[in-house]
Design an enzyme around this catalytic site. Structure first.
Site, PDB file in Angstrom:
ATOM      1  N   LYS A 147       0.968  -1.108  -0.052  1.00  0.00           N
ATOM      2  CA  LYS A 147      -0.140  -0.132   0.088  1.00  0.00           C
ATOM      3  C   LYS A 147       0.926   1.366   0.156  1.00  0.00           C
ATOM      4  O   LYS A 147       0.538   2.202  -0.646  1.00  0.00           O
ATOM      5  CB  LYS A 147      -1.078   0.302   1.067  1.00  0.00           C
ATOM      6  CG  LYS A 147      -2.161  -1.098   1.015  1.00  0.00           C
ATOM      7  CD  LYS A 147      -3.257  -0.823   1.731  1.00  0.00           C
ATOM      8  CE  LYS A 147      -4.489  -1.501   1.448  1.00  0.00           C
ATOM      9  NZ  LYS A 147      -5.577  -1.258   2.611  1.00  0.00           N
ATOM     10  N   LYS A 166      -8.342 -11.174  -8.785  1.00  0.00           N
ATOM     11  CA  LYS A 166      -9.144 -11.375  -7.600  1.00  0.00           C
ATOM     12  C   LYS A 166     -10.371 -10.523  -7.974  1.00  0.00           C
ATOM     13  O   LYS A 166     -10.244  -9.297  -8.327  1.00  0.00           O
ATOM     14  CB  LYS A 166      -8.719 -11.115  -6.190  1.00  0.00           C
ATOM     15  CG  LYS A 166      -9.289 -11.043  -5.152  1.00  0.00           C
ATOM     16  CD  LYS A 166      -8.412 -10.789  -3.950  1.00  0.00           C
ATOM     17  CE  LYS A 166      -8.784  -9.537  -3.356  1.00  0.00           C
ATOM     18  NZ  LYS A 166      -9.093  -9.376  -1.950  1.00  0.00           N
ATOM     19  N   LYS A 171     -13.384  -4.645  -4.967  1.00  0.00           N
ATOM     20  CA  LYS A 171     -14.193  -3.358  -5.231  1.00  0.00           C
ATOM     21  C   LYS A 171     -13.335  -2.581  -6.042  1.00  0.00           C
ATOM     22  O   LYS A 171     -13.665  -1.487  -6.682  1.00  0.00           O
ATOM     23  CB  LYS A 171     -14.627  -2.923  -3.687  1.00  0.00           C
ATOM     24  CG  LYS A 171     -13.453  -2.510  -3.134  1.00  0.00           C
ATOM     25  CD  LYS A 171     -13.935  -1.893  -1.724  1.00  0.00           C
ATOM     26  CE  LYS A 171     -12.873  -1.795  -0.713  1.00  0.00           C
ATOM     27  NZ  LYS A 171     -12.383  -2.961  -0.339  1.00  0.00           N
TER      28      LYS A 171
HETATM   29  P1  ADP Z   1     -11.498  -5.921  -1.902  1.00  0.00           P
HETATM   30  O1  ADP Z   1     -10.399  -6.804  -2.337  1.00  0.00           O
HETATM   31  O2  ADP Z   1     -12.730  -5.746  -2.675  1.00  0.00           O
HETATM   32  O3  ADP Z   1     -10.827  -4.385  -1.631  1.00  0.00           O
HETATM   33  P2  ADP Z   1     -10.970  -6.320   1.038  1.00  0.00           P
HETATM   34  O4  ADP Z   1      -9.758  -6.394   0.879  1.00  0.00           O
HETATM   35  O5  ADP Z   1     -11.704  -5.048   1.587  1.00  0.00           O
HETATM   36  O6  ADP Z   1     -11.888  -6.403  -0.524  1.00  0.00           O
HETATM   37  O7  ADP Z   1     -11.541  -7.614   1.718  1.00  0.00           O
HETATM   38  C1  ADP Z   1     -12.600  -7.802   2.651  1.00  0.00           C
HETATM   39  C2  ADP Z   1     -12.657  -9.201   2.901  1.00  0.00           C
HETATM   40  O8  ADP Z   1     -13.087 -10.144   1.901  1.00  0.00           O
HETATM   41  C3  ADP Z   1     -11.404 -10.030   3.493  1.00  0.00           C
HETATM   42  O9  ADP Z   1     -11.722 -10.936   4.527  1.00  0.00           O
HETATM   43  C4  ADP Z   1     -11.107 -10.666   2.217  1.00  0.00           C
HETATM   44  O10 ADP Z   1     -10.134 -11.814   2.382  1.00  0.00           O
HETATM   45  C5  ADP Z   1     -12.263 -11.151   1.600  1.00  0.00           C
HETATM   46  N1  ADP Z   1     -12.264 -10.986   0.114  1.00  0.00           N
HETATM   47  C6  ADP Z   1     -12.194 -10.063  -0.715  1.00  0.00           C
HETATM   48  N2  ADP Z   1     -12.043 -10.184  -2.012  1.00  0.00           N
HETATM   49  C7  ADP Z   1     -12.246 -11.663  -2.067  1.00  0.00           C
HETATM   50  C8  ADP Z   1     -12.371 -12.629  -3.083  1.00  0.00           C
HETATM   51  N3  ADP Z   1     -12.180 -12.106  -4.397  1.00  0.00           N
HETATM   52  N4  ADP Z   1     -12.562 -13.902  -2.753  1.00  0.00           N
HETATM   53  C9  ADP Z   1     -12.581 -14.234  -1.695  1.00  0.00           C
HETATM   54  N5  ADP Z   1     -12.556 -13.376  -0.556  1.00  0.00           N
HETATM   55  C10 ADP Z   1     -12.395 -12.060  -0.714  1.00  0.00           C
END
Ligand code: ADP
Ligand code: TRP
Length: 338
Positions: free
Chosen positions: A115, A201, A204
């Site tokens: 980050k 992955k 958002k």
């Molecule tokens: P993003 O990648 O959308 O920014 P976050 O990092 O805020 O999401 O993740 C919030 C939670 O959701 C975490 O516990 C993360 O492990 C899970 N998570 C996020 N994206 C995925 C995904 N594509 N598949 C499985 N779990 C996910």
């Protein structure tokens, strides 16, 4: 058993968050409360200020995320649901633990490296000490188990290191202040990939909304997104091995399996030999069936700010009570007079 997990209130939930994290929280809530344990789930709004943010957006996102969690099945009678900012003990304990965490440990954190990127001098101090706040979140409640995704494993190890060093440095061997928490990382690690690119992955932060299914998408939009999802021209194989090298196909079958609570092998047994022209409508139908009710509950709840604030305030009151003994013991162990 005491279970705790947190999520940053950054925008709306998507299918990856739901299948990878939140559905697990709901499951644990059933199991743990049946055993007489307690689950705590919180919105990590204090963590959210470690990156540039818009204050009004943070307020809105915190409420929206609370609505989403309740819509997904977090039961606020059984589990304690709150936002960090309403429980000052998180920030207090972080400061106390800052004396124990080492610069070297924080410097090795991959999230910090990712980050902050090349601009470490310009990154916030909060981004650097983010893992210490996370350690405080967990240690404050004598948490035994922390359900998280694979990406959070390193932060949990840091929380254990901090707890161990604090116990060693300031506590009698038979009276440690902190419990060492265990991460729970789902084995079948529901890692949901982008609908546009099977190697990325679902996130958002992907600029294309077509890459993800949001919990706010209605049935039409879900249908459209599944229809447009990237695939290959081959029919589905009869065995999971046949999905190797077919990232997009594997992702869609994986989503189907996870939503249906089936194994990938089971799904392939039903769809072997069929093309995506047949599989995609079945997937979209299942998605609408499983996510439709969540979407409806979410839509009904999200407008009611007063009700959401009341839910979070009630959760915070219970959390503050649970936090007090550990916070008091931490001050005392450090020789701080209050
Ligand atoms: P993003 O990648 O959308 O920014 P976050 O990092 O805020 O999401 O993740 C919030 C939670 O959701 C975490 O516990 C993360 O492990 C899970 N998570 C996020 N994206 C995925 C995904 N594509 N598949 C499985 N779990 C996910
Ligand atoms: N860092 C976690 C994430 O980005 C969120 C989080 C904050 C958390 N504090 C926590 C998770 C404590 C588990 C326990 O997903």
């Amino acid at each position: 058993m005491r279970v705790l997990s947190g999520i940053q209130p950054t925008g709306n939930l998507h299918l990856g968050n739901y299948l990878g994290a939140i559905r697990n929280w709901v499951r644990m809530q059933e199991e743990i409360s049946a055993q007489g344990g307690q689950c705590l789930y919180f919105l990590a709004d204090l963590h959210a200020i470690s990156m540039p943010h818009d204050p009004a957006q943070l307020t809105a996102n915190t409420r929206a995320m609370a609505a989403a969690l309740v819509a997904c099945g977090i039961d606020t009678d059984r589990s304690i649901l709150f936002n960090q900012a309403r429980v000052p003990a998180h920030a207090e304990l972080q400061w106390l633990l800052n004396g124990t965490a080492r610069m070297g440990w924080l410097n090795r954190m991959t999230q910090w490296k990712d980050k902050a990127g090349k601009n470490r001098e310009g990154a916030s101090a909060a981004l650097f000490t983010y893992p210490v706040l996370q350690a405080a979140d967990v240690l404050l409640y004598q948490t035994t188990h922390v359900p998280v995704g694979e990406d959070q494993k390193q932060h949990l190890e840091l929380a254990r290191d901090v707890a161990q060093k604090f116990n060693n440095d300031y506590c009698a061997p038979d009276a440690p202040v902190f419990t060492l928490p265990e991460p729970i990382i789902p084995k079948e690690a529901a890692r949901i990939m982008s609908l546009r690119d099977g190697s990325a992955k679902m996130s958002k932060s992907d600029p294309s909304d077509m890459s993800r299914i949001n919990l706010t998408d209605d049935a039409d939009l879900m249908n459209q997104k599944v229809k447009k999802a990237r695939t290959d021209p081959e029919p589905l194989p009869s065995e999971p091995e046949g999905l190797e090298g077919r990232a997009e196909a594997r992702n869609l079958v994986g989503i189907y399996a996870t939503l249906a609570n089936q194994s990938v092998a089971d799904v392939l047994r039903d769809f072997a030999g069929q093309g995506f022209g047949q599989f995609k409508p079945a997937l979209a139908e299942l998605m609408v069936e499983k996510l439709g009710p969540i979407n409806q509950r979410f839509t009904a709840l999200r407008e009611d700010s007063a009700a959401l604030d009341a839910i979070l305030a009630k959760g915070a009151e219970r959390a503050r009570e649970l936090a007090t003994p550990t916070l008091d013991a931490s001050y005392a162990a450090l020789g701080l007079c209050r």
